[in-house]
Enzyme design. Structure first.
Site, PDB file in Angstrom:
ATOM      1  CG  HIS A  75       2.489   6.424   6.816  1.00 43.90           C
ATOM      2  ND1 HIS A  75       3.918   6.937   7.305  1.00 43.90           N
ATOM      3  CD2 HIS A  75       2.783   5.120   6.461  1.00 43.90           C
ATOM      4  CE1 HIS A  75       4.779   5.668   7.280  1.00 43.90           C
ATOM      5  NE2 HIS A  75       4.099   4.818   6.605  1.00 43.90           N
ATOM      6  CB  ALA A 131      -0.746   0.039   0.843  1.00 42.35           C
ATOM      7  CD  GLU A 170       3.496   6.340   3.127  1.00 44.61           C
ATOM      8  OE1 GLU A 170       4.674   6.948   3.438  1.00 44.61           O
ATOM      9  OE2 GLU A 170       3.088   5.367   2.709  1.00 44.61           O
ATOM     10  CD  GLU A 194      -0.098   2.464   3.876  1.00 38.46           C
ATOM     11  OE1 GLU A 194       0.620   3.461   3.652  1.00 38.46           O
ATOM     12  OE2 GLU A 194       0.828   1.371   3.768  1.00 38.46           O
TER      13      GLU A 194
END
Length: 992
Positions: free
Chosen positions: A417, A378, A380, A414
């Site tokens: 972040h 993933a 962010e 995420e």
């Protein structure tokens, strides 16, 4: 060796109109499609543009670089105007030959318009995007040179005869006298006939074309099918240095700016970016009506966090405290409810972090989107987080509880972040460890808040602490922050994205939070975020705020945060703490897995640490203490009679522990008599520490094996998983030797009671265990029982799989599918493999496809494994994002290991260049294919592989190659020293 060559093509440029916002409003511009070519030399092509107007356009050549596996830019050297030529290494010490930007210019905001074409150009077959960009920057030091990052972009020559136009925000601007693309260092270089003046603002305008390639970096394309219809997505992945592939920009994390993004797209597509869409209107471009979506200005942010996507997706949405939350995915996935779980937990996790950080979520929306082709797990991007489908989409009919946990922890990672990394950004990539390590730590806190019954915080010990110990115990490890002058190249920077950065970073921050207490830790964290919001920092800024929190609360620590944490951050490795319960002596030593390996580099702290120690005596928790010297005396740790000491309670410290022989024996006796008196995390620790202490020759290997004797009584997940992880090393070293048989018999004897336990618990495998970790341990029971040849287990999994093949109805529980598929395919032949391949090809659920992709590597048929390896070279069969992990799966199979090794040696140049030198997966590939190496012949092959491919490079796997050599040398010695004793131990430990 195989090289992928692209033939040069001459293309009639296709004119198109685009719009771009500037300070003065909207400019209509005419851009030319200039194709990507991959051959040496440049070609100037005359083209018909509008009516009788003849324009000259330069078709820039692009050469696939051996160094980074990517195409270069247009030219490589200064000239009177734009010229073409092959990329060359920096020949001098000119500013454009350096990888870091000079500090002369600071961007304020960008206006960027991009138009991705989701159908291929009929002349070339290439997918492209066109764009225009204006950046306003301030000059902070007089200069007659502009350097701005650019990679793989072809520029339209403007009316001034150059690749850009410079104007002043408040007066006259110098003229551009030279413009060219510096390929190796990835700059658009502009020389001026006068100086930009300190304190003045300027506008730089460019018009460009890029390829919307399938290379998983920058502005790229992803493809999927809905039925027989192919769908194409334009999406992005900018970290660390690929924003420059999308538009020219000052592509360093500290160069924060505001961004005004506009996307052009077809009417049936949706456009997304970091900001909220503020309007979509129809515009006509060259007789074609398209949609133009304008997004609100972003917050001040780094280029690597930008995202823009054009797709044909559906979404589900909700609102939490005024924040719009949307989950985007393929329309069938949304219709099937696969975005619902992510939607349901995103709001609570956001609320958790708002409280944890004492800071409101800084954006009006939180979009999360599942991309079919995505290299990382993933990313962010601020306000538009991108994920692999398996990291975001959940379907209870196909997803296991481990899939669900992964989704929860990755979403938490995420979202963490959004504040730590996005709101406050580390100034340079050498401090990436704090950004990623912090998110890797608090992801467990966020997921635990969303799913409190899982007890997920404990799993950090297995997933991160024990995982990174294996890497950080090598002489070729590295400190958390890398050297300050690391090159600003994707192939170099990608080496930072390793287990040290993520898992060691998380482990030392968890330790820090523990000895400060979470209240003090979050107090310092909150003031840090408040002071540096929308700015950039270095990691020591966090230490200063934590120190202030310590002083304000009167927290008792032996010295400053800086002094303590420097010993963990600025030197690689970790200590083994040895406790002598007879004398109370306590000492520390740098733990090296192979003490005879190459000497580690000098350390600023002489490999001594300030160590916080939590401990218990005979089951009773004691007051914590510190070890600040090489050795000290701790009288409270002396024991008498049956007393025993257990240190590093719940493994909150980043170190291993050894004891005198008497204390070890008492701990082993406690495991045998009543293992519950020892906390479950520490039962896992005793197994992991002992096996690794044995590999380091600190204790005998047979003593480590003694920790497994009690396992027939163990029912908890963490100790069993720790044992399996460590016994995997024994399988790697001995599954081709005479040790294998007795080892199998012994382990079968240990796992059989666990298998029966879960058979009874589940009503003969009908029900699902209630507990999250019980569901995990049920998988351990079946996996180990089948692996060690328990006939009942083999019959069970082959029966389930046969029923699926016969009825075409899959009734296998999602938790068990990976291990059932793997063991059934291993026990079967071509029919089972071909059936699974057909199911893989037709799978519409990414998580189910991943389970099948892994299981296909389990066959014992070499010809099937070789065929499967060849499939990894064909993205129509195995997606590029999955190719390297598929090869690693095959290498984990004892039959497939040598096949996979031969395969990557034969195809390394192709694999490296096709997947890009910046791919984060190369270190995993090198580690995975070589971890069974334990002979001199394999060591020589590995050294030859390094030598043969020095000109190709290894990208993020560069350090992994050296570590593989070091581990192979250690394995050779370990097998030579231990094989006989291990064989004897297994033979004598067998039941009579």
């Amino acid at each position: 060796m195989c090289h992928l060559l692209m033939l040069q093509k001459l293309v009639i440029p296709q004119p198109c109109f685009q719009t771009v916002r500037t300070e003065g409003g909207v400019i209509m511009g005419k851009g030319f499609y200039i194709s990507k070519v991959a051959a040496l030399g440049g070609v100037v092509v005359a083209v018909a543009a509008l009516s009788t107007i003849i324009a000259l356009s330069v078709v820039y050549s692009q050469e696939r670089s051996k160094n980074n596996g990517s195409d270069g830019g247009a030219t490589a050297g200064p000239s009177a105007g734009p010229t073409a030529g092959p990329p060359t290494p920096p020949p001098s010490n000119e500013p454009w030959d350096k990888y870091r930007l000079p500090a002369h210019l600071v961007p304020d905001h960008y206006n960027v318009t991009l138009w991705p074409r989701l159908t291929p150009d009929p002349a070339t077959g290439l997918y492209i995007f066109t764009g225009e960009s204006t950046v306003e920057f301030e000059c902070v030091e007089d200069t007659d040179l502009i350097l701005i990052h650019s990679n793989k972009l072809n520029y339209t020559t403007l009316e001034n005869g150059h690749l850009a136009r410079l104007t002043s925000a408040g007066g006259a601007a110098p003229s551009i006298t030279q413009s060219w693309l510096q390929t190796v260092t990835q700059y658009l270089v502009l020389r001026l006939n006068g100086k930009l003046l300190k304190g003045q603002r300027y506008h730089l305008y460019t018009k460009f074309t890029g390829e919307l390639a399938d290379d998983l970096g920058g502005f790229y394309r992803s493809e999927y099918f809905e039925g027989t219809v192919k769908k194409v997505i334009a999406t992005t992945q900018m970290q660390p240095t690929d924003a420059r592939k999308s538009f020219p920009c000052f592509d360093e994390p500290a160069m924060k700016a505001y961004f005004f993004i506009t996307l052009m797209h077809d009417a049936d597509k949706v456009a997304l970016s970091n900001g909220a869409a503020i309007g979509t209107t129809a515009v006509t471009v060259e007789g074609v009506t398209v949609q133009q979506t304008v997004f609100e200005r972003t917050e001040k942010m780094s280029t690597y966090l930008l995202a823009f996507i054009v797709c044909d997706y559906g979404f589900v949405n909700s609102t939490t405290d005024g924040v719009l939350i949307r989950i985007f995915a393929r329309k069938p996935a949304i219709a099937a409810g696969q975005g619902d779980y992510a939607l349901n937990i995103t709001g609570p996790i956001l609320k958790f972090f708002e409280k944890y950080y004492n800071s409101s979520y800084p954006l009006p929306k939180s979009d999360q989107i599942a991309i079919p082709d995505f290299n990382a797990g993933a990313m962010e991007n601020w306000g538009l987080i991108t994920y692999r489908e398996t990291a975001l989409l959940y379907d209870p009919a196909f997803s296991s509880n481990s899939n669900k946990e992964r989704i929860a922890t990755i979403i938490a990672h995420e979202l963490a972040h959004m504040w730590f990394g996005n709101l406050v950004t580390l100034r340079w990539w050498n401090d990436l460890w704090l950004n990623e390590g912090f998110a890797s730590y608090v992801e467990y806190l966020g997921a635990n808040d969303a799913e409190p019954s899982w007890n997920v915080k404990d799993l950090m010990v297995l997933n991160d602490v024990h995982r990174v110990f294996a890497v950080d115990a090598l002489a070729s490890s590295h400190p958390l922050p890398l050297k300050r002058d690391i090159q600003n190249q994707r192939s170099s920077l990608s080496e930072l994205f390793d287990a040290i950065t993520y898992s060691k970073g998380a482990s030392v921050l968890r330790m820090l939070s523990d000895f400060l207490t979470e209240d003090v830790f979050t107090r310092g964290l909150q003031s840090y975020l408040k002071e540096f919001a929308f700015g950039s920092t270095v990691y020591t800024d966090l230490w200063k705020h934590l120190q202030t929190a310590v002083e304000e609360t009167g927290t008792d620590i032996p010295t400053t945060i800086d002094n303590i944490m420097n010993t963990w951050v600025l030197q690689m490795g970790f200590p083994v703490v040895t406790i002598d319960t007879a004398t109370g002596g306590i000492s520390q030593k740098h733990f090296l897995l192979d003490p005879d390996s190459a000497t580690p580099p000098p350390s600023p702290y002489n490999y001594e640490w300030i160590v916080p120690i939590r401990w218990m005596k005979t089951g009773v928790v004691q007051n914590p203490r510190w070890l600040q010297e090489k050795s000290e005396t701790a009288n409270e740790m002396k024991t008498t009679g049956d007393e025993w000491v257990l240190a590093n309670l719940n493994v909150v410290g980043y170190y291993r522990v050894n004891y005198d022989t008497a204390n070890w024996n008492k701990l082993l006796n406690a495991l045998s008599v009543d293992h519950s008196i020892i906390p479950v995390i520490n039962r896992a620790q005793l197994v992991d520490d002992s096996f690794n202490l044995a590999r380091a020759k600190i204790i005998p290997t047979v003593q480590a094996l003694d920790t497994t004797k009690y396992l027939d009584k163990e029912r908890d997940y963490m100790p069993w998983k720790s044992a399996i992880n460590n016994l995997d090393f024994f399988y790697l070293m001995f599954d081709r030797t005479e040790v294998y048989g007795p080892m199998q018999t012994y382990l079968n004897n240990k796992v059989a009671p666990l298998f029966q336990y879960y058979k009874d618990m589940t009503g003969n495998w009908v029900n699902i265990p209630d507990g999250h970790l019980d569901q995990y341990n049920q998988v351990n029971a079946i996996s180990m029982a089948c692996k060690t040849g328990l006939p009942e287990c083999t019959a069970l999994v082959t029966g389930w799989f046969s029923d699926w093949m016969t009825s075409n109805i899959n009734s296998i529980n999602p938790n068990l599918r990976s291990t059932v598929y793997c063991n059934a395919i291993a026990a079967g032949g071509a029919a089972e493999w071909n059936f699974a391949w057909t199911q893989f090809e037709s799978a519409t659920i990414a998580i189910e496809a991943d389970k099948l992709r892994y299981a296909l590597s389990c066959t014992r048929e070499p010809w099937l494994l070789n065929r499967y390896l060849e499939y990894t070279l064909d993205p129509e069969k195995i997606r590029k994002q999955d190719a390297t992990s598929t090869i690693v799966y095959i290498a984990e199979n004892v039959v497939g290991q040598s096949l996979a090794w031969d395969f990557i040696r034969a195809h390394w140049s192709y694999i490296f260049n096709e997947y890009g030198g910046g791919s984060f997966s190369f270190s995993n590939l090198i580690n995975g294919v070589t971890k069974r190496f334990s002979t001199e012949f394999e060591l020589q092959q590995l050294r030859q592989f390094k030598e043969d491919n020095a000109d190709v490079g290894f990208g993020s796997g560069t350090l992994a190659v050296d570590q593989a050599i070091e581990k192979t040398q250690a394995n050779i010695k370990w097998v030579g020293e231990n094989k006989k004793n291990v064989l004897n131990w297994f033979e004598t430990a067998l039941p009579s």
